[in-house]
Design a protein around this motif. Structure first.
Motif, PDB file in Angstrom:
ATOM      1  N   ARG A 184       8.587   6.546  -7.879  1.00 52.59           N
ATOM      2  CA  ARG A 184       9.393   7.757  -8.081  1.00 52.59           C
ATOM      3  C   ARG A 184      10.804   7.427  -8.530  1.00 52.59           C
ATOM      4  O   ARG A 184      11.402   8.161  -9.307  1.00 52.59           O
ATOM      5  CB  ARG A 184       9.472   8.558  -6.785  1.00 52.59           C
ATOM      6  N   LEU A 185      11.349   6.330  -7.998  1.00 49.33           N
ATOM      7  CA  LEU A 185      12.719   5.956  -8.352  1.00 49.33           C
ATOM      8  C   LEU A 185      12.761   5.165  -9.655  1.00 49.33           C
ATOM      9  O   LEU A 185      13.658   5.318 -10.464  1.00 49.33           O
ATOM     10  CB  LEU A 185      13.341   5.126  -7.211  1.00 49.33           C
ATOM     11  N   GLY A 186      11.770   4.305  -9.846  1.00 40.68           N
ATOM     12  CA  GLY A 186      11.763   3.431 -11.018  1.00 40.68           C
ATOM     13  C   GLY A 186      12.680   2.244 -10.798  1.00 40.68           C
ATOM     14  O   GLY A 186      13.393   2.175  -9.800  1.00 40.68           O
ATOM     15  N   PRO A 187      12.660   1.288 -11.747  1.00 42.18           N
ATOM     16  CA  PRO A 187      13.553   0.138 -11.621  1.00 42.18           C
ATOM     17  C   PRO A 187      15.003   0.614 -11.709  1.00 42.18           C
ATOM     18  O   PRO A 187      15.298   1.521 -12.474  1.00 42.18           O
ATOM     19  CB  PRO A 187      13.212  -0.727 -12.849  1.00 42.18           C
ATOM     20  N   THR A 188      15.878  -0.008 -10.921  1.00 51.23           N
ATOM     21  CA  THR A 188      17.283   0.367 -10.995  1.00 51.23           C
ATOM     22  C   THR A 188      18.084  -0.797 -11.582  1.00 51.23           C
ATOM     23  O   THR A 188      17.619  -1.933 -11.607  1.00 51.23           O
ATOM     24  CB  THR A 188      17.878   0.689  -9.601  1.00 51.23           C
ATOM     25  N   SER A 189      19.280  -0.522 -12.017  1.00 56.56           N
ATOM     26  CA  SER A 189      20.157  -1.581 -12.526  1.00 56.56           C
ATOM     27  C   SER A 189      21.226  -1.897 -11.494  1.00 56.56           C
ATOM     28  O   SER A 189      22.261  -2.458 -11.810  1.00 56.56           O
ATOM     29  CB  SER A 189      20.787  -1.146 -13.847  1.00 56.56           C
ATOM     30  N   ASN A 190      20.955  -1.524 -10.229  1.00 53.41           N
ATOM     31  CA  ASN A 190      21.930  -1.723  -9.158  1.00 53.41           C
ATOM     32  C   ASN A 190      21.519  -2.866  -8.239  1.00 53.41           C
ATOM     33  O   ASN A 190      20.343  -3.210  -8.152  1.00 53.41           O
ATOM     34  CB  ASN A 190      22.040  -0.455  -8.308  1.00 53.41           C
ATOM     35  N   ASP A 191      22.512  -3.423  -7.551  1.00 53.74           N
ATOM     36  CA  ASP A 191      22.254  -4.366  -6.481  1.00 53.74           C
ATOM     37  C   ASP A 191      23.202  -4.083  -5.334  1.00 53.74           C
ATOM     38  O   ASP A 191      24.247  -3.443  -5.511  1.00 53.74           O
ATOM     39  CB  ASP A 191      22.437  -5.815  -6.959  1.00 53.74           C
ATOM     40  N   HIS A 192      22.837  -4.583  -4.144  1.00 55.07           N
ATOM     41  CA  HIS A 192      23.752  -4.528  -3.006  1.00 55.07           C
ATOM     42  C   HIS A 192      25.039  -5.267  -3.404  1.00 55.07           C
ATOM     43  O   HIS A 192      24.979  -6.269  -4.136  1.00 55.07           O
ATOM     44  CB  HIS A 192      23.093  -5.200  -1.806  1.00 55.07           C
ATOM     45  N   PRO A 193      26.209  -4.808  -2.926  1.00 50.11           N
ATOM     46  CA  PRO A 193      27.480  -5.439  -3.301  1.00 50.11           C
ATOM     47  C   PRO A 193      27.599  -6.925  -2.934  1.00 50.11           C
ATOM     48  O   PRO A 193      28.433  -7.629  -3.511  1.00 50.11           O
ATOM     49  CB  PRO A 193      28.536  -4.602  -2.565  1.00 50.11           C
ATOM     50  N   ILE A 194      26.777  -7.396  -2.016  1.00 47.53           N
ATOM     51  CA  ILE A 194      26.793  -8.842  -1.727  1.00 47.53           C
ATOM     52  C   ILE A 194      25.961  -9.612  -2.762  1.00 47.53           C
ATOM     53  O   ILE A 194      26.250 -10.765  -3.078  1.00 47.53           O
ATOM     54  CB  ILE A 194      26.259  -9.107  -0.293  1.00 47.53           C
ATOM     55  N   ILE A 195      24.955  -8.972  -3.311  1.00 50.83           N
ATOM     56  CA  ILE A 195      24.038  -9.643  -4.245  1.00 50.83           C
ATOM     57  C   ILE A 195      24.610  -9.689  -5.659  1.00 50.83           C
ATOM     58  O   ILE A 195      24.523 -10.710  -6.345  1.00 50.83           O
ATOM     59  CB  ILE A 195      22.671  -8.929  -4.273  1.00 50.83           C
ATOM     60  N   ALA A 196      25.200  -8.594  -6.087  1.00 54.51           N
ATOM     61  CA  ALA A 196      25.646  -8.475  -7.482  1.00 54.51           C
ATOM     62  C   ALA A 196      26.522  -9.642  -7.940  1.00 54.51           C
ATOM     63  O   ALA A 196      26.323 -10.166  -9.034  1.00 54.51           O
ATOM     64  CB  ALA A 196      26.341  -7.132  -7.687  1.00 54.51           C
ATOM     65  N   PRO A 197      27.518 -10.070  -7.116  1.00 50.33           N
ATOM     66  CA  PRO A 197      28.395 -11.149  -7.591  1.00 50.33           C
ATOM     67  C   PRO A 197      27.902 -12.560  -7.299  1.00 50.33           C
ATOM     68  O   PRO A 197      28.624 -13.531  -7.589  1.00 50.33           O
ATOM     69  CB  PRO A 197      29.701 -10.880  -6.827  1.00 50.33           C
TER      70      PRO A 197
ATOM     71  N   PRO B  50       0.809  -1.227   0.000  1.00 54.39           N
ATOM     72  CA  PRO B  50       0.000   0.000   0.000  1.00 54.39           C
ATOM     73  C   PRO B  50       0.840   1.273   0.000  1.00 54.39           C
ATOM     74  O   PRO B  50       0.323   2.348  -0.310  1.00 54.39           O
ATOM     75  CB  PRO B  50      -0.812  -0.115   1.297  1.00 54.39           C
ATOM     76  N   VAL B  51       2.131   1.149   0.362  1.00 59.25           N
ATOM     77  CA  VAL B  51       2.968   2.349   0.412  1.00 59.25           C
ATOM     78  C   VAL B  51       4.091   2.337  -0.636  1.00 59.25           C
ATOM     79  O   VAL B  51       4.963   3.206  -0.624  1.00 59.25           O
ATOM     80  CB  VAL B  51       3.556   2.576   1.834  1.00 59.25           C
ATOM     81  N   ASP B  52       4.049   1.359  -1.546  1.00 61.43           N
ATOM     82  CA  ASP B  52       5.001   1.321  -2.668  1.00 61.43           C
ATOM     83  C   ASP B  52       6.462   1.386  -2.203  1.00 61.43           C
ATOM     84  O   ASP B  52       7.261   2.132  -2.769  1.00 61.43           O
ATOM     85  CB  ASP B  52       4.684   2.482  -3.645  1.00 61.43           C
ATOM     86  N   CYS B  53       6.773   0.581  -1.181  1.00 61.21           N
ATOM     87  CA  CYS B  53       8.124   0.653  -0.620  1.00 61.21           C
ATOM     88  C   CYS B  53       8.997  -0.530  -1.029  1.00 61.21           C
ATOM     89  O   CYS B  53      10.025  -0.795  -0.415  1.00 61.21           O
ATOM     90  CB  CYS B  53       8.065   0.759   0.895  1.00 61.21           C
ATOM     91  N   ILE B  54       8.598  -1.261  -2.093  1.00 55.40           N
ATOM     92  CA  ILE B  54       9.397  -2.385  -2.582  1.00 55.40           C
ATOM     93  C   ILE B  54      10.065  -1.948  -3.879  1.00 55.40           C
ATOM     94  O   ILE B  54       9.398  -1.677  -4.883  1.00 55.40           O
ATOM     95  CB  ILE B  54       8.520  -3.634  -2.794  1.00 55.40           C
ATOM     96  N   TYR B  55      11.392  -1.862  -3.835  1.00 57.18           N
ATOM     97  CA  TYR B  55      12.169  -1.252  -4.913  1.00 57.18           C
ATOM     98  C   TYR B  55      12.924  -2.295  -5.728  1.00 57.18           C
ATOM     99  O   TYR B  55      13.393  -3.286  -5.193  1.00 57.18           O
ATOM    100  CB  TYR B  55      13.166  -0.248  -4.316  1.00 57.18           C
ATOM    101  N   GLU B  56      13.069  -1.990  -6.988  1.00 53.36           N
ATOM    102  CA  GLU B  56      13.629  -2.963  -7.912  1.00 53.36           C
ATOM    103  C   GLU B  56      15.115  -2.756  -8.175  1.00 53.36           C
ATOM    104  O   GLU B  56      15.534  -1.715  -8.684  1.00 53.36           O
ATOM    105  CB  GLU B  56      12.843  -2.854  -9.233  1.00 53.36           C
ATOM    106  N   GLY B  57      15.918  -3.793  -7.850  1.00 46.37           N
ATOM    107  CA  GLY B  57      17.316  -3.823  -8.250  1.00 46.37           C
ATOM    108  C   GLY B  57      17.446  -4.633  -9.517  1.00 46.37           C
ATOM    109  O   GLY B  57      16.453  -4.989 -10.152  1.00 46.37           O
ATOM    110  N   ALA B  58      18.688  -4.936  -9.904  1.00 48.36           N
ATOM    111  CA  ALA B  58      18.906  -5.694 -11.137  1.00 48.36           C
ATOM    112  C   ALA B  58      18.580  -7.169 -10.962  1.00 48.36           C
ATOM    113  O   ALA B  58      18.056  -7.812 -11.870  1.00 48.36           O
ATOM    114  CB  ALA B  58      20.351  -5.523 -11.607  1.00 48.36           C
ATOM    115  N   ARG B  59      18.866  -7.731  -9.759  1.00 48.40           N
ATOM    116  CA  ARG B  59      18.689  -9.171  -9.554  1.00 48.40           C
ATOM    117  C   ARG B  59      17.695  -9.528  -8.457  1.00 48.40           C
ATOM    118  O   ARG B  59      17.340 -10.701  -8.304  1.00 48.40           O
ATOM    119  CB  ARG B  59      20.050  -9.824  -9.238  1.00 48.40           C
ATOM    120  N   MET B  60      17.298  -8.552  -7.656  1.00 45.37           N
ATOM    121  CA  MET B  60      16.285  -8.818  -6.637  1.00 45.37           C
ATOM    122  C   MET B  60      15.578  -7.522  -6.289  1.00 45.37           C
ATOM    123  O   MET B  60      15.963  -6.456  -6.785  1.00 45.37           O
ATOM    124  CB  MET B  60      16.877  -9.478  -5.377  1.00 45.37           C
ATOM    125  N   LEU B  61      14.552  -7.629  -5.462  1.00 41.57           N
ATOM    126  CA  LEU B  61      13.860  -6.443  -4.990  1.00 41.57           C
ATOM    127  C   LEU B  61      14.209  -6.229  -3.522  1.00 41.57           C
ATOM    128  O   LEU B  61      14.589  -7.176  -2.818  1.00 41.57           O
ATOM    129  CB  LEU B  61      12.353  -6.566  -5.211  1.00 41.57           C
TER     130      LEU B  61
END
Ligand code: F3S
Ligand code: F3S
Length: 105
Positions: A86-99, A21-32
């Protein structure tokens, strides 16, 4: 706060987004990632995830305990955008997730 854990990686079903209801789930490249300051603990997202990736922070399985920090730190560079739209999907991930290795899940 609620936390998204490892089962979301490379799955990104996104059913959770529809429920929040508050749109607080944000999109990274490999997970939310759930924004810990914006989540109001309504719990609506948790039952809809088909891979059971979402947990209340106190109920996180031990092997995924680092994901509380992972969700929070994802927002270090974004602050509190006040809604994923407001942010939109991002192409970033946390440094532990990316690799993380790509696995059949
Ligand atoms: Fe991920 Fe489950 Fe949402 S796979 S995108 S946490 S519905
Ligand atoms: Fe949204 Fe789930 Fe929190 S639906 S408010 S992220 S508990």
């Amino acid at each position: 706060t609620y936390v998204i854990a490892e089962p979301c990686v490379d799955v990104m079903d996104k059913s959770c987004i529809e429920e929040c209801p508050v749109d607080c789930i944000y999109e990274g490249a490999r997970m939310l990632y759930i924004h810990p300051d914006e989540c109001v603990d309504c719990g609506a997202c948790e039952p809809v995830c088909p891979v059971e990736a979402i947990y209340y922070e106190d109920d996180l399985p031990e092997q995924w305990s680092t994901y509380t920090q992972i969700n929070a730190e994802f927002f270090d560079s974004y602050g509190s955008p006040g809604g994923a739209a407001r942010l939109g999907p991002t192409s970033n991930d946390h440094p532990i997730i990316a690799p993380l290795p790509v696995e059949p899940r």
